[in-house]
Design an enzyme around this catalytic site. Structure first.
Site, PDB file in Angstrom:
ATOM      1  N   LYS A 186       0.870  -1.174   0.000  1.00 52.01           N
ATOM      2  CA  LYS A 186       0.000   0.000   0.000  1.00 52.01           C
ATOM      3  C   LYS A 186       0.909   1.226   0.000  1.00 52.01           C
ATOM      4  O   LYS A 186       1.977   1.208   0.621  1.00 52.01           O
ATOM      5  CB  LYS A 186      -0.866  -0.042   1.272  1.00 52.01           C
ATOM      6  CG  LYS A 186      -1.729   1.182   1.506  1.00 52.01           C
ATOM      7  CD  LYS A 186      -3.023   1.107   0.748  1.00 52.01           C
ATOM      8  CE  LYS A 186      -3.838   2.409   0.866  1.00 52.01           C
ATOM      9  NZ  LYS A 186      -4.641   2.660  -0.330  1.00 52.01           N
TER      10      LYS A 186
ATOM     11  N   ILE B 117     -10.046   5.621  -1.523  1.00 57.30           N
ATOM     12  CA  ILE B 117      -9.548   5.335  -0.176  1.00 57.30           C
ATOM     13  C   ILE B 117      -8.819   6.573   0.367  1.00 57.30           C
ATOM     14  O   ILE B 117      -8.893   6.865   1.548  1.00 57.30           O
ATOM     15  CB  ILE B 117      -8.579   4.123  -0.195  1.00 57.30           C
ATOM     16  CG1 ILE B 117      -9.213   2.910  -0.900  1.00 57.30           C
ATOM     17  CG2 ILE B 117      -8.122   3.766   1.221  1.00 57.30           C
ATOM     18  CD1 ILE B 117     -10.456   2.361  -0.299  1.00 57.30           C
TER      19      ILE B 117
ATOM     20  N   GLY C  99      -4.980  -6.696  -9.135  1.00 62.45           N
ATOM     21  CA  GLY C  99      -5.444  -5.824  -8.053  1.00 62.45           C
ATOM     22  C   GLY C  99      -6.805  -6.211  -7.528  1.00 62.45           C
ATOM     23  O   GLY C  99      -6.932  -6.969  -6.571  1.00 62.45           O
ATOM     24  N   THR C 100      -7.839  -5.727  -8.201  1.00 61.14           N
ATOM     25  CA  THR C 100      -9.210  -5.929  -7.726  1.00 61.14           C
ATOM     26  C   THR C 100      -9.533  -7.402  -7.463  1.00 61.14           C
ATOM     27  O   THR C 100     -10.239  -7.728  -6.506  1.00 61.14           O
ATOM     28  CB  THR C 100     -10.191  -5.320  -8.753  1.00 61.14           C
ATOM     29  OG1 THR C 100      -9.855  -3.939  -8.901  1.00 61.14           O
ATOM     30  CG2 THR C 100     -11.632  -5.437  -8.301  1.00 61.14           C
TER      31      THR C 100
ATOM     32  N   CYS D 147      -2.127   8.940  -8.042  1.00 65.55           N
ATOM     33  CA  CYS D 147      -3.327   8.622  -7.266  1.00 65.55           C
ATOM     34  C   CYS D 147      -4.417   9.628  -7.599  1.00 65.55           C
ATOM     35  O   CYS D 147      -4.216  10.830  -7.460  1.00 65.55           O
ATOM     36  CB  CYS D 147      -3.067   8.651  -5.767  1.00 65.55           C
ATOM     37  SG  CYS D 147      -4.599   8.344  -4.856  1.00 65.55           S
TER      38      CYS D 147
ATOM     39  N   THR E 295      -5.811   3.590 -11.752  1.00 69.01           N
ATOM     40  CA  THR E 295      -7.249   3.593 -12.035  1.00 69.01           C
ATOM     41  C   THR E 295      -7.668   4.779 -12.905  1.00 69.01           C
ATOM     42  O   THR E 295      -6.990   5.798 -12.975  1.00 69.01           O
ATOM     43  CB  THR E 295      -8.037   3.664 -10.715  1.00 69.01           C
ATOM     44  OG1 THR E 295      -7.558   4.779  -9.972  1.00 69.01           O
ATOM     45  CG2 THR E 295      -7.870   2.390  -9.913  1.00 69.01           C
TER      46      THR E 295
ATOM     47  N   LYS F  48       4.623   4.595 -11.576  1.00 69.98           N
ATOM     48  CA  LYS F  48       3.250   4.156 -11.868  1.00 69.98           C
ATOM     49  C   LYS F  48       2.505   5.269 -12.591  1.00 69.98           C
ATOM     50  O   LYS F  48       2.409   6.387 -12.098  1.00 69.98           O
ATOM     51  CB  LYS F  48       2.524   3.775 -10.578  1.00 69.98           C
ATOM     52  CG  LYS F  48       1.171   3.117 -10.820  1.00 69.98           C
ATOM     53  CD  LYS F  48       0.670   2.417  -9.570  1.00 69.98           C
ATOM     54  CE  LYS F  48      -0.632   1.689  -9.806  1.00 69.98           C
ATOM     55  NZ  LYS F  48      -1.083   0.982  -8.596  1.00 69.98           N
TER      56      LYS F  48
END
Lengths: 251, 304
Positions: free
Chosen positions: B46, B72, B266-267, B131, B194, B166
Site C-alpha cells: 500500500k 480510499i 489488483g481488484t 493517485c 485507475t 506508476k
C-alpha cells in the site's frame, strides 16, 4: 478464514421480500460465531464482480443460513439460488458479539433487516434471560424469525408500539434496571445512534453490529472505515468490527 | 517440460511475472492467510507516505458494471510504522517486496526512498505519481510530464534499486511520460493506475462515494489498460508492468502479448485472494500447451 464452495440446500421467502438461504458448509458452520459474517461470491462471472457481505443468521449442524432482502443485482441472483446451485463463501470474517461476561439479562434490539444475526445469537445465549425489541417503519418491516420474548415497534403504529424501537426500550427502563443487562443491536444508523445515547445515559453495556460498503471483507481494500474516539485514525468495519462496543465508535 | 517463468525488471529478477498491486494487499499480512506470498513474483505495498494518512471518510467503495470505484485516499500507516511493524512480517514470509511511495512534494518522495533504501527486504520502489483520490498527492504530478521527469531523476539519484513509475491513464498520451521516465533513468513503468469515474444515487442525487469521484478498476478497464500498454510498448523501449482488470491467466497472457514484461493483479485479490497462485499455474500450463520454454518470450509478441 477459509474459502469454500458451498452447495445451496434451499432458498425460502420467509417474509415479504425477505429470504432465507441455507447452504451446506461444515467448515464455516463449525467455526462461525454470532455477529461474524461471510463474504459471498454469488456467481462465477465478473458481474456482479465483488463478494457481498452477509451476517450469519443461523447455524444448524453443517448448515449455515443467511437472511437478506432483494436490494440489487447480487441479492436478486442470490434469491434465485436453488438446491444444486452453489455459493462461494469466504468466512468467518470479523469480530462477532461477545456473549461471555457478567450479566443476567440479554436484550436484543433490531431494526428492519438488522434482525438477521439474532436467531443464531438467541440460540447461543442459552441460560440468560432474553428480551427482544424489534422495530420497523411498518408491520411489513418487522422480522421476528427465530427470536423469542418479542416486543415490536412500528413508526406508523401498524404493529405493536407506535414509535421507534428505542422509545419502546425507554418505556421499559424500570424493568431493564432490575437486572445487570447487556444489549446486542443491529439496524439502521439513526437507530444505533439513539440507542448509543440511551445506553450511555443509563450505563447499560451495548454492542452494535455496524455496516459499511466493502470489497474484500478482511482488511486489504481499506474500503470500510468507521470513525472512532481517536481523531487521527479510522477502524475498519470488516476487521475491527463489525460488532463494536458503542462507546468505541462514532456511528 | 519445465517452463522458465522468470522475468527481469531492471536489475530485479522475479521468479514469475505475477505482482500483487499496491492497495490491494495492504502490507501482506491479511492476504497471507489465503496465499503463499513467497511463491508470488512480488507484492507492492500500500502506498507509504512520510506521515500516516487517515484516508477519506466512507463511503469509499462502490461496485460498477464489471468494476469498482474506490476513493480510499491513500490511508496508510506512514513511514515509521511501516519500517518498524510491517517490514519484519514481509521479511518473515519471504516475499519479494516492491515499496510504493506516495508524496505531495518531490522532496518527500526522495526522503521516503532514502529512508527505505537500506532495508534489504525492499527490492524496488514503485513511485505513485498518479493517485486520483487525494488533492495534493500524485495526480497533479501525474498530469505534468515535466514533474514526472523531475521526480524520476531525483528518486533515481536516491537509490540503486529499480525505480518503477506508476502511470495514470488520465492523460492524452501515456507514452510521452514513459519516454521521460526512461530518459531520467527510471527502470520501468507500471500502467495503468485507475481511471477517474463516478456514480450517483438516483434517489438522493448524491455521489455514491464521499470523494465524489473515485478510481475505476476491475475487468471494466481491461481494454483501456491493454491499449495503453500497447501504446507504450510501440513507442518506448522500457519494461512495462501491465495493470488493469486481470482476473485470470488468460488476461495475463493478453497483457504480456500487448507488451508487458510483468503484470499486476489488483481488484481480483479482493474476490479471490489466491488468484495470484492460480494465475501462475495457468501460465505454466499455457506455456506447456503452446511449447513456450521461456515465458518472457511472450512480451510484446503481438502480431500487428
Amino acid at each position: 478464514m477459509v474459502i469454500s464452495k458451498a452447495p445451496v440446500v434451499s432458498t425460502r421467502e420467509i417474509h415479504e421480500n425477505i429470504f432465507l438461504l441455507e447452504a451446506r458448509c461444515p467448515v464455516v458452520a463449525s467455526q462461525i460465531k454470532p455477529g461474524q459474517f461471510c463474504n459471498i461470491k454469488i456467481t462465477e462471472f465478473s458481474s456482479p464482480l465483488l463478494r457481498r457481505p452477509f451476517s450469519v443468521c443461523d447455524v444448524n449442524g453443517n448448515s449455515i443460513y443467511f437472511m437478506f432482502n432483494i436490494f440489487g443485482e447480487g441479492t436478486k441472483l442470490l434469491s434465485r439460488k436453488r438446491e444444486g446451485d452453489t455459493v462461494n463463501i469466504l468466512a468467518p470474517l470479523g469480530n462477532g458479539f461477545t456473549i461471555e461476561g457478567d450479566y443476567e439479562h440479554a436484550i436484543i434490539v433490531a431494526g428492519g433487516l438488522g434482525a438477521a444475526p439474532f436467531p443464531f445469537l438467541t440460540k447461543k445465549l442459552d441460560g440468560k434471560k432474553i428480551s427482544t425489541f424489534i422495530g420497523g417503519r411498518t408491520a411489513n418491516d418487522v422480522i421476528t424469525y427465530g427470536m423469542e420474548n418479542i416486543q415490536t415497534a412500528t413508526e406508523d403504529g401498524s404493529l405493536g408500539f407506535k414509535g421507534n424501537v428505542v422509545q419502546l426500550l425507554k418505556n421499559n427502563l424500570p424493568e431493564i434496571k432490575k437486572h445487570k443487562t447487556r444489549i446486542f443491536s443491529c439496524g439502521p444508523n439513526p437507530m444505533l445512534r439513539a440507542l448509543k445515547e440511551f445506553c450511555i445515559e443509563n450505563e447499560i453495556e451495548c454492542q452494535a453490529s455496524t455496516e459499511c460498503a466493502m470489497a474484500c471483507g478482511f482488511g486489504i481494500c481499506q474500503g470500510c472505515p468507521i470513525e472512532t474516539a481517536e481523531k487521527d485514525k479510522y477502524l475498519l468495519v470488516c476487521k475491527d468490527g463489525p460488532v463494536f462496543d458503542v462507546r468505541d465508535v462514532i456511528i | 517440460m519445465s517452463v522458465d517463468l522468470s522475468v527481469n525488471i531492471g536489475n530485479l529478477k522475479l521468479q514469475n511475472p505475477v505482482i500483487l498491486a499496491s492497495g490491494t494487499v495492504g502490507y501482506g499480512n491479511e492476504i497471507s492467510n489465503f496465499t503463499d506470498l513467497s511463491k508470488i513474483g512480488a507484492i507492492v505495498t500500500k502506498s507509504i507516505s512520510l506521515k500516516p494518512r487517515k484516508g477519506n471518510p466512507p463511503q469509499r467503495i462502490v461496485e460498477t458494471p464489471s468494476g469498482m470505484l474506490n476513493a480510499i485516499g491513500l490511508a496508510n500507516v506512514g513511514l515509521e510504522v511501516f519500517i518498524n511493524e510491517k517490514i519484519p512480517f514481509l521479511r518473515e514470509v519471504n516475499s519479494t517486496v516492491i515499496c510504493n511511495i506516495a508524496a505531495s512534494t518531490i522532496e518527500e518522495y526522495v526522503e521516503c526512498t532514502k529512508a527505505l533504501n537500506d532495508h534489504d527486504t525492499i527490492k524496488a520502489f514503485e513511485i505513485n505519481v498518479s493517485c486520483p483520490n487525494v488533492k495534493e498527492g500524485g495526480l497533479t504530478f501525474g498530469n505534468d510530464t515535466n514533474a514526472v521527469g523531475r521526480i524520476t531523476e531525483k528518486v533515481r539519484a536516491a537509490t540503486g534499486k529499480p525505480v518503477i513509475i506508476k502511470r495514470t491513464p488520465n492523460v492524452a498520451t501515456i507514452s510521452e511520460s514513459a519516454k521521460v521516465v526512461k530518459q531520467e533513468g527510471g527502470d520501468a513503468v507500471s500502467a495503468i493506475n485507475t481511471l477517474v469515474g463516478t456514480a450517483f444515487n438516483i434517489r438522493t442525487r448524491k455521489p455514491k462515494i464521499f470523494n465524489v469521484t473515485g478510481g475505476l478498476s476491475g475487468p471494466a478497464i481491461k481494454p483501456v489498460a491493454l491499449a495503453k500498454v500497447l501504446e507504450i510498448s510501440r513507442n518506448v523501449e522500457i519494461p512495462i508492468i501491465g495493470i488493469g482488470g486481470i482476473v485470470d491467466w488468460s488476461d495475463a497472457v493478453e497483457f504480456m502479448i500487448a507488451g508487458s514484461t510483468a503484470f499486476q493483479i489488483g481488484t481480483i485479490n479482493f474476490i479471490n485472494p489466491n488468484a495470484g497462485l492460480e494465475i501462475i499455474e495457468g501460465l505454466e500450463k499455457y506455456c506447456e500447451e503452446t511449447s513456450i520454454s521461456k515465458l518472457s518470450e511472450l512480451t510484446a509478441s503481438y502480431q500487428i
